[in-house]
Design an enzyme around this catalytic site. Structure first.
Site, PDB file in Angstrom:
ATOM      1  CE  LYS A  70      17.778  12.685  47.061  1.00  0.00           C
ATOM      2  NZ  LYS A  70      16.631  13.298  46.392  1.00  0.00           N
TER       3      LYS A  70
ATOM      4  CD  GLU B  76       8.699  16.488  49.227  1.00  0.00           C
ATOM      5  OE1 GLU B  76       9.843  16.947  49.258  1.00  0.00           O
ATOM      6  OE2 GLU B  76       8.455  15.277  49.409  1.00  0.00           O
TER       7      GLU B  76
ATOM      8  CG  HIS C  27       7.545  -9.074  46.446  1.00  0.00           C
ATOM      9  ND1 HIS C  27       7.316  -9.962  45.420  1.00  0.00           N
ATOM     10  CD2 HIS C  27       6.926  -7.926  46.093  1.00  0.00           C
ATOM     11  CE1 HIS C  27       6.579  -9.382  44.492  1.00  0.00           C
ATOM     12  NE2 HIS C  27       6.327  -8.140  44.878  1.00  0.00           N
TER      13      HIS C  27
ATOM     14  CG  LEU D  46      14.072  14.159  50.610  1.00  0.00           C
ATOM     15  CD1 LEU D  46      14.101  12.639  50.785  1.00  0.00           C
ATOM     16  CD2 LEU D  46      14.829  14.567  49.371  1.00  0.00           C
TER      17      LEU D  46
ATOM     18  NE  ARG E 131      18.766  13.668  51.578  1.00  0.00           N
ATOM     19  CZ  ARG E 131      18.552  14.666  50.734  1.00  0.00           C
ATOM     20  NH1 ARG E 131      17.605  15.551  50.978  1.00  0.00           N
ATOM     21  NH2 ARG E 131      19.264  14.769  49.629  1.00  0.00           N
TER      22      ARG E 131
ATOM     23  CE1 TYR F 118      16.068   9.323  44.947  1.00  0.00           C
ATOM     24  CE2 TYR F 118      17.628  10.811  43.914  1.00  0.00           C
ATOM     25  CZ  TYR F 118      16.344  10.526  44.325  1.00  0.00           C
ATOM     26  OH  TYR F 118      15.337  11.447  44.123  1.00  0.00           O
TER      27      TYR F 118
HETATM   28  N1  PDD Z   1      15.632  15.699  44.444  1.00  0.00           N
HETATM   29  N2  PDD Z   1      11.880  16.689  47.742  1.00  0.00           N
HETATM   30  C1  PDD Z   1      12.008  15.726  46.816  1.00  0.00           C
HETATM   31  C2  PDD Z   1      10.876  14.793  46.594  1.00  0.00           C
HETATM   32  C3  PDD Z   1      13.210  15.608  46.091  1.00  0.00           C
HETATM   33  O1  PDD Z   1      13.348  14.630  45.189  1.00  0.00           O
HETATM   34  C4  PDD Z   1      14.258  16.546  46.322  1.00  0.00           C
HETATM   35  C5  PDD Z   1      15.575  16.489  45.592  1.00  0.00           C
HETATM   36  C6  PDD Z   1      14.079  17.545  47.295  1.00  0.00           C
HETATM   37  C7  PDD Z   1      15.159  18.544  47.628  1.00  0.00           C
HETATM   38  O2  PDD Z   1      16.197  17.957  48.388  1.00  0.00           O
HETATM   39  P1  PDD Z   1      17.696  18.507  48.335  1.00  0.00           P
HETATM   40  O3  PDD Z   1      17.631  19.952  48.714  1.00  0.00           O
HETATM   41  O4  PDD Z   1      18.410  17.705  49.344  1.00  0.00           O
HETATM   42  O5  PDD Z   1      18.195  18.323  46.929  1.00  0.00           O
HETATM   43  C8  PDD Z   1      12.884  17.573  47.995  1.00  0.00           C
HETATM   44  C9  PDD Z   1      16.883  15.452  43.763  1.00  0.00           C
HETATM   45  C10 PDD Z   1      17.678  16.674  43.432  1.00  0.00           C
HETATM   46  C11 PDD Z   1      16.620  14.535  42.588  1.00  0.00           C
HETATM   47  O6  PDD Z   1      15.822  13.627  42.763  1.00  0.00           O
HETATM   48  O7  PDD Z   1      17.232  14.716  41.526  1.00  0.00           O
END
Ligand code: PDD
Length: 292
Positions: free
Chosen positions: A152, A184, A107, A208, A51, A32
């Site tokens: 992601k 993170e 699977h 990520l 990405r 996603y």
């Molecule tokens: N999440 N790390 C993780 C595990 C994340 O799920 C996200 C973002 C980020 C930040 O990435 P970005 O700057 O590209 O939004 C880092 C999104 C917003 C979500 O799952 O809703």
């Protein structure tokens, strides 16, 4: 009513249906993106779609749409969901691609399933300005996720449990630690300021590669804010002058309390103040069509 895009059609959210045999539903077999749009203009669309491509490659799924098709679908979706004053609205687009429907639960990859493509929008509920100005609390937790955190993936059970544990502890985010290193947050990237230098962990399968993270680094470099990509140990994090969390929906959030201790002076720091101003200026440039 809110309109969603599902497999080639725009339809009301209440009417959108997928099969219970969808591999996204049964296996979490999909990826996603979350892309902000300011005044109807998509923010950093190119990097988000790159990405997405990397995530699809990692799970061995062919991208069902070309870049221009993605752009057209997402822009149409934003228009269809625009309110009375689209120029002032902040929306986030959520899109996901799963490996599609296979009539047998197995699977292994199905031989001939078509991917399921979903996109929808929701208003970005910005954190109330007082909270942002005061900063938030985060807690540290052992990183219980898998070894492909650079993908992601929609498979977010570990992240969900970690975030809920933070919420239960009256914190807004969990900062995840593995082998003594802070990688993170459960849904955000991590920055700290140490001796006036902005530091964030380098890209690796442990985190990520956040689009907001990259933009913050670019803005720092363009504006002479000393920065580097380097590992952050838990010990260093506890000594940090400033800690921030970044994401597309939360932007740059100052952490002023970590576990039971205050961070730096206990107030958002000077480097955060400067970066937030740069970030807001960039957002406004996108809103006005001066940047992408
Ligand atoms: N999440 N790390 C993780 C595990 C994340 O799920 C996200 C973002 C980020 C930040 O990435 P970005 O700057 O590209 O939004 C880092 C999104 C917003 C979500 O799952 O809703």
């Amino acid at each position: 009513v809110s309109i969603v895009y599902l497999n080639g059609r725009f339809e009301p959210l209440e009417e959108a249906r997928i099969s219970v045999m969808d591999r996204g539903f049964l296996f979490g077999d999909g990826v996603y993106e979350v892309i902000p749009a300011y005044g109807g203009r998509l923010f950093r669309l190119g990097p988000h779609l790159q990405r997405l491509q990397n995530s699809l490659d990692a799970i061995r799924l062919i991208n069902p749409l070309a870049t221009e098709q993605w752009r057209e679908i997402l822009e149409t979706l934003l228009q269809r969901n625009a309110g009375a004053q689209p120029e002032t609205e902040d929306q986030a687009v959520y899109l996901q691609v799963t490996r599609g429907v296979a009539m047998k639960r197995d699977h292994r990859f199905p031989e001939d399933s078509a991917p399921t493509v979903l996109a929808m929008t929701h208003p970005i509920l910005s954190l109330d300005p007082d909270t942002r100005a005061r900063g938030v609390r985060a807690i540290t937790l052992p990183d219980s996720r898998w070894q492909h955190c650079h993908v992601k993936a929609i498979t977010l059970l570990a992240n969900v449990l970690l975030r809920q544990e933070a919420v239960d502890a009256e914190a807004v985010e969990a900062i995840l630690v593995k082998d003594g290193l802070a990688n993170e947050g459960a849904a955000s990237n991590l920055f700290m300021v140490k001796q006036d230098v902005l530091i964030t962990p380098p890209k690796s399968p442990r985190l990520l590669p956040g689009i907001t993270r990259d933009l913050v680094l670019d803005l720092a470099r363009e504006n002479g804010i000393p920065c580097r990509e380097d590992e952050i140990s838990l010990d260093e994090l506890r000594q940090a002058e400033e800690i921030w969390l970044t994401s597309s929906t939360r932007e740059i959030l100052p952490v002023t309390e970590l576990d039971e201790s205050s961070v730096g002076t206990g107030r958002p720091g000077p480097v955060w103040n400067r970066m937030t101003a740069l970030y807001q200026a960039y957002k406004e440039a996108v809103r006005d069509g001066r940047a992408a």
